[in-house]
Design a protein around this motif. Structure first.
Motif, PDB file in Angstrom:
ATOM      1  N   THR A  92      57.465  89.863 -25.192  1.00 47.23           N
ATOM      2  CA  THR A  92      57.292  88.474 -24.785  1.00 47.23           C
ATOM      3  C   THR A  92      58.301  87.555 -25.480  1.00 47.23           C
ATOM      4  O   THR A  92      58.880  87.906 -26.516  1.00 47.23           O
ATOM      5  CB  THR A  92      55.867  87.995 -25.107  1.00 47.23           C
ATOM      6  N   VAL A  93      58.475  86.387 -24.882  1.00 45.29           N
ATOM      7  CA  VAL A  93      59.341  85.360 -25.474  1.00 45.29           C
ATOM      8  C   VAL A  93      58.555  84.053 -25.547  1.00 45.29           C
ATOM      9  O   VAL A  93      57.576  83.862 -24.822  1.00 45.29           O
ATOM     10  CB  VAL A  93      60.628  85.159 -24.641  1.00 45.29           C
ATOM     11  N   ARG A  94      59.007  83.176 -26.409  1.00 45.82           N
ATOM     12  CA  ARG A  94      58.371  81.869 -26.569  1.00 45.82           C
ATOM     13  C   ARG A  94      59.400  80.767 -26.380  1.00 45.82           C
ATOM     14  O   ARG A  94      60.560  80.911 -26.779  1.00 45.82           O
ATOM     15  CB  ARG A  94      57.715  81.737 -27.950  1.00 45.82           C
ATOM     16  N   ILE A  95      58.938  79.669 -25.769  1.00 48.76           N
ATOM     17  CA  ILE A  95      59.793  78.493 -25.604  1.00 48.76           C
ATOM     18  C   ILE A  95      58.985  77.266 -25.999  1.00 48.76           C
ATOM     19  O   ILE A  95      57.745  77.287 -25.935  1.00 48.76           O
ATOM     20  CB  ILE A  95      60.313  78.365 -24.156  1.00 48.76           C
ATOM     21  N   PRO A  96      59.643  76.181 -26.404  1.00 52.73           N
ATOM     22  CA  PRO A  96      58.921  75.005 -26.887  1.00 52.73           C
ATOM     23  C   PRO A  96      57.951  74.403 -25.869  1.00 52.73           C
ATOM     24  O   PRO A  96      56.912  73.854 -26.253  1.00 52.73           O
ATOM     25  CB  PRO A  96      60.051  74.018 -27.210  1.00 52.73           C
ATOM     26  N   ALA A  97      58.249  74.504 -24.586  1.00 56.80           N
ATOM     27  CA  ALA A  97      57.423  73.848 -23.569  1.00 56.80           C
ATOM     28  C   ALA A  97      56.138  74.610 -23.261  1.00 56.80           C
ATOM     29  O   ALA A  97      55.290  74.104 -22.509  1.00 56.80           O
ATOM     30  CB  ALA A  97      58.227  73.667 -22.278  1.00 56.80           C
ATOM     31  N   ARG A  98      55.970  75.806 -23.834  1.00 59.73           N
ATOM     32  CA  ARG A  98      54.794  76.629 -23.543  1.00 59.73           C
ATOM     33  C   ARG A  98      54.079  76.985 -24.835  1.00 59.73           C
ATOM     34  O   ARG A  98      54.713  77.335 -25.832  1.00 59.73           O
ATOM     35  CB  ARG A  98      55.208  77.919 -22.821  1.00 59.73           C
ATOM     36  N   THR A  99      52.743  76.925 -24.800  1.00 57.34           N
ATOM     37  CA  THR A  99      51.972  77.249 -26.002  1.00 57.34           C
ATOM     38  C   THR A  99      51.717  78.748 -26.133  1.00 57.34           C
ATOM     39  O   THR A  99      51.358  79.212 -27.205  1.00 57.34           O
ATOM     40  CB  THR A  99      50.620  76.518 -25.978  1.00 57.34           C
ATOM     41  N   THR A 100      51.877  79.491 -25.046  1.00 59.74           N
ATOM     42  CA  THR A 100      51.637  80.930 -25.084  1.00 59.74           C
ATOM     43  C   THR A 100      52.931  81.691 -24.822  1.00 59.74           C
ATOM     44  O   THR A 100      53.864  81.174 -24.195  1.00 59.74           O
ATOM     45  CB  THR A 100      50.596  81.344 -24.030  1.00 59.74           C
TER      46      THR A 100
END
Length: 226
Positions: A92-100
Motif C-alpha cells: 500500500t501507499v499513503r498520500i496526504p489527502a487520504r487517511t487510509t
C-alpha cells in the motif's frame, strides 16, 4: 450463527438469514434474498442489468487456474512469477489527502493492466474488489501525490523486472490503462452474469460506468479454482 474466539466464547452473533443469498424466479418476477431481506425486482431491470454485465469483456491477460484451498495472497505471489506481472498485493501507499493506505492493485502488468484479484463470490468481498479498482484508478488520474507514491512503490518492489516505468508524476492517458477484475471461484462453466450476486452486479455496473467515463478500459475475468 455465532463467532467464537480461541477460548470458545461467543464474540459475535447474527441471524441465519444473513448467511443466505438467493435469486428466485416466481410468477414472472425476480425475487432477491440478500442480508436477510427480500426484494422484488422488475424483470426489465434484471434483463438490462444482465446485458450490461455480459457486455464486460474478459481481459486479454489470462491468469493461471488455482485450487480451492489456495488463499488469495498465495495465488498472487505465484502469479507474479510471470516476468510480465509485478506483485503489488499488500504493497500500500499513503498520500496526504487520504487517511487510509491505498492499494494500487494486486498485480500490475507490463501492458498497463491494473489487475485486482478476489477469491469467492461473496457480496462484501466483491464490493471491496470493485471499490479498490475504482479508487486506485481515480487517484492515478487525478492525484500527482498518488502517482508519485505509486512510482516509488513500484521502484521498491520490481527488483530486476523491467517494463514497469510507465507510472510517473505526469498525468496518465487513461485509455492506455486497463482496470482488470479477476475472480477466483469454482465456476463450473458459469458465466459471471449467471454467478455474481444480484447486488454485486448492480455495484459492478455502476463502477464500470464511472471507470469508462474516465477513459479506462474495464475487464472482468474468471480464474478457475479446481
Amino acid at each position: 450463527m455465532h463467532a467464537v474466539d480461541e477460548n470458545g466464547d461467543s464474540t459475535y452473533q447474527w441471524g441465519i438469514w444473513r448467511c443466505l443469498v438467493a435469486e428466485i424466479q416466481h410468477g414472472g418476477c425476480t425475487y432477491v434474498l440478500d442480508e436477510g431481506d427480500f426484494y422484488r425486482v422488475s424483470s426489465d431491470y434484471v434483463d438490462e442489468l444482465d446485458r450490461a454485465i455480459s457486455a464486460i469483456a474478459p481481459s486479454s491477460r489470462v491468469l493461471t487456474p488455482t485450487t480451492r484451498t489456495t488463499v488469495e495472497g498465495d495465488y498472487n505471489i505465484a502469479a507474479a512469477n510471470d516476468p510480465a506481472l509485478l506483485l503489488l498485493d499488500k504493497q500500500t501507499v499513503r498520500i496526504p489527502a487520504r487517511t487510509t493506505a491505498i492499494e494500487i492493485c494486486d498485480l500490475l502488468s507490463t501492458d498497463r493492466q491494473l489487475i485486482h484479484v478476489k477469491r469467492h463470490l461473496g457480496s462484501a468481498d466483491l464490493s471491496h474488489l470493485f471499490a479498490q479498482g475504482l479508487v486506485s484508478a481515480q487517484l492515478l488520474q487525478s492525484s500527482v501525490d498518488f502517482r508519485r507514491a505509486a512510482q516509488q512503490k513500484i521502484r521498491e518492489v520490481r527488483g530486476t523486472k523491467s517494463g514497469f516505468t510507465f507510472i510517473t508524476e505526469q498525468p496518465i492517458q487513461t485509455s492506455q490503462f486497463e482496470v482488470a477484475y479477476a475472480i477466483a471461484e469454482r465456476w463450473n462453466g458459469r458465466a459471471p452474469v449467471d454467478a455474481l450476486p444480484f447486488f454485486s452486479k448492480v455495484n459492478l455496473r455502476e463502477v464500470v460506468a464511472r471507470l469508462q467515463e474516465m477513459g479506462f478500459r474495464v475487464t472482468l475475468s474468471k480464474i478457475d479454482a479446481h
